[in-house]
Scaffold this motif. Structure first.
Motif, PDB file in Angstrom:
ATOM      1  N   LEU A  76       0.806  -1.033  -0.613  1.00 15.30           N
ATOM      2  CA  LEU A  76      -0.090   0.082  -0.417  1.00 15.30           C
ATOM      3  C   LEU A  76       0.410   0.835  -0.248  1.00 15.30           C
ATOM      4  O   LEU A  76       0.841   2.411  -0.770  1.00 15.30           O
ATOM      5  N   ILE A  77       2.085   1.245   1.258  1.00 15.81           N
ATOM      6  CA  ILE A  77       3.084   2.461   1.139  1.00 15.81           C
ATOM      7  C   ILE A  77       3.917   2.147  -0.652  1.00 15.81           C
ATOM      8  O   ILE A  77       3.774   4.065  -1.160  1.00 15.81           O
ATOM      9  N   THR A  78       3.888   1.502  -1.772  1.00 10.18           N
ATOM     10  CA  THR A  78       4.980   1.746  -2.308  1.00 10.18           C
ATOM     11  C   THR A  78       3.220   2.072  -3.823  1.00 10.18           C
ATOM     12  O   THR A  78       3.628   3.009  -4.332  1.00 10.18           O
ATOM     13  N   LEU A  79       2.478   1.789  -3.185  1.00  6.77           N
ATOM     14  CA  LEU A  79       0.862   2.029  -4.470  1.00  6.77           C
ATOM     15  C   LEU A  79       0.820   3.819  -4.029  1.00  6.77           C
ATOM     16  O   LEU A  79       1.239   4.516  -5.293  1.00  6.77           O
ATOM     17  N   TYR A  80       1.080   3.968  -2.966  1.00  4.58           N
ATOM     18  CA  TYR A  80       1.359   5.013  -2.729  1.00  4.58           C
ATOM     19  C   TYR A  80       1.580   6.062  -3.333  1.00  4.58           C
ATOM     20  O   TYR A  80       1.686   7.469  -3.502  1.00  4.58           O
ATOM     21  N   LEU A  81       3.285   6.031  -3.473  1.00  6.61           N
ATOM     22  CA  LEU A  81       4.317   6.206  -3.746  1.00  6.61           C
ATOM     23  C   LEU A  81       4.263   6.789  -5.740  1.00  6.61           C
ATOM     24  O   LEU A  81       4.879   7.841  -6.377  1.00  6.61           O
ATOM     25  N   ALA A  82       4.137   5.476  -5.555  1.00 11.53           N
ATOM     26  CA  ALA A  82       3.309   5.556  -7.462  1.00 11.53           C
ATOM     27  C   ALA A  82       2.678   6.245  -7.859  1.00 11.53           C
ATOM     28  O   ALA A  82       2.518   7.258  -8.934  1.00 11.53           O
ATOM     29  N   LEU A  83       1.142   6.536  -7.155  1.00 14.01           N
ATOM     30  CA  LEU A  83       0.210   6.918  -7.498  1.00 14.01           C
ATOM     31  C   LEU A  83       0.678   8.686  -7.906  1.00 14.01           C
ATOM     32  O   LEU A  83       0.122   9.564  -7.899  1.00 14.01           O
ATOM     33  N   SER A  84       1.338   9.321  -6.223  1.00 11.67           N
ATOM     34  CA  SER A  84       1.395  10.889  -6.268  1.00 11.67           C
ATOM     35  C   SER A  84       2.715  11.255  -7.316  1.00 11.67           C
ATOM     36  O   SER A  84       2.467  12.375  -7.698  1.00 11.67           O
ATOM     37  N   SER A  85       3.221   9.953  -7.559  1.00  8.87           N
ATOM     38  CA  SER A  85       3.942  10.258  -8.575  1.00  8.87           C
ATOM     39  C   SER A  85       3.429  10.427  -9.780  1.00  8.87           C
ATOM     40  O   SER A  85       3.916  11.786 -10.642  1.00  8.87           O
ATOM     41  N   ALA A  86       2.824   9.203 -10.732  1.00  6.80           N
ATOM     42  CA  ALA A  86       2.280   9.661 -11.233  1.00  6.80           C
ATOM     43  C   ALA A  86       1.227  10.780 -11.515  1.00  6.80           C
ATOM     44  O   ALA A  86       1.047  11.510 -12.499  1.00  6.80           O
ATOM     45  N   LEU A  87       0.830  11.036 -10.976  1.00  6.23           N
ATOM     46  CA  LEU A  87      -0.124  12.605 -10.336  1.00  6.23           C
ATOM     47  C   LEU A  87      -0.012  13.714 -10.414  1.00  6.23           C
ATOM     48  O   LEU A  87      -0.334  14.307 -11.567  1.00  6.23           O
ATOM     49  N   LEU A  88       1.078  13.289  -9.663  1.00  8.79           N
ATOM     50  CA  LEU A  88       2.062  15.148 -10.279  1.00  8.79           C
ATOM     51  C   LEU A  88       2.657  15.005 -11.314  1.00  8.79           C
ATOM     52  O   LEU A  88       2.436  16.206 -12.298  1.00  8.79           O
ATOM     53  N   GLN A  89       3.539  13.837 -12.308  1.00  8.85           N
ATOM     54  CA  GLN A  89       3.791  14.496 -13.530  1.00  8.85           C
ATOM     55  C   GLN A  89       2.219  14.776 -14.509  1.00  8.85           C
ATOM     56  O   GLN A  89       1.901  15.667 -15.469  1.00  8.85           O
ATOM     57  N   ILE A  90       1.737  13.719 -14.795  1.00  7.03           N
ATOM     58  CA  ILE A  90      -0.553  14.525 -14.917  1.00  7.03           C
ATOM     59  C   ILE A  90      -0.164  15.598 -14.772  1.00  7.03           C
ATOM     60  O   ILE A  90      -1.085  16.760 -15.742  1.00  7.03           O
ATOM     61  N   GLY A  91      -0.648  15.900 -13.826  1.00  7.97           N
ATOM     62  CA  GLY A  91      -0.506  17.882 -13.249  1.00  7.97           C
ATOM     63  C   GLY A  91       0.016  18.904 -13.922  1.00  7.97           C
ATOM     64  O   GLY A  91       0.158  19.698 -14.133  1.00  7.97           O
ATOM     65  N   ASN A  92       1.458  18.018 -13.866  1.00  7.68           N
ATOM     66  CA  ASN A  92       2.376  19.092 -14.776  1.00  7.68           C
ATOM     67  C   ASN A  92       2.022  18.839 -16.035  1.00  7.68           C
ATOM     68  O   ASN A  92       3.130  19.725 -16.586  1.00  7.68           O
ATOM     69  N   GLY A  93       1.255  18.348 -16.642  1.00  5.34           N
ATOM     70  CA  GLY A  93       1.255  17.901 -17.701  1.00  5.34           C
ATOM     71  C   GLY A  93       1.878  17.330 -18.333  1.00  5.34           C
ATOM     72  O   GLY A  93       2.292  17.037 -19.966  1.00  5.34           O
ATOM     73  N   ASN A  94       2.690  16.097 -18.494  1.00  4.73           N
ATOM     74  CA  ASN A  94       3.220  15.274 -18.717  1.00  4.73           C
ATOM     75  C   ASN A  94       2.715  14.542 -18.580  1.00  4.73           C
ATOM     76  O   ASN A  94       2.452  13.616 -17.657  1.00  4.73           O
TER      77      ASN A  94
END
Length: 109
Positions: A76-94
């Protein structure tokens, strides 16, 4: 052990504990950045911000829950880390999923 923090501290030492706490902190920070971002309004932006708010609440809940359970190495901790990174990339337009040319009949995947 009695809780996840104690488990990480005993098994990995101070350095491992700092890394564990930094991972939790950066997950929370990424969700906070996305939830507060208003720079690029577009389709799906409000869904992205809502998802970040819900995941931020989830990571905060996890930080308190691991006081009472021994799940320091939970996926679950790894999932949160992956989701935070992916959403940050999407939020930045990447777009984290890049399209590439397919060698099969010139079809673009």
């Amino acid at each position: 052990s009695h809780n996840s923090y104690l488990q990480v501290m005993v098994e990995t030492g101070i350095f491992g504990m700092l890394v564990f706490l930094l991972l939790l902190f950066f997950c929370w920070r990424n969700f906070k950045i996305i939830a507060k971002s208003r720079a690029q309004d577009g389709p799906g932006k409000s869904d992205l911000m809502d998802s970040a708010r819900f995941l931020e609440a989830g990571i905060i809940s996890l930080v308190f829950a691991v006081f009472f359970i021994s799940q320091a190495y939970s996926p679950l901790i790894t999932l949160y880390l992956a989701l935070s990174s992916a959403l940050l990339q999407i939020g930045n337009g990447n777009n984290p999923v890049k399209q590439f040319d397919s060698p099969i009949n010139g079809v673009l995947l």
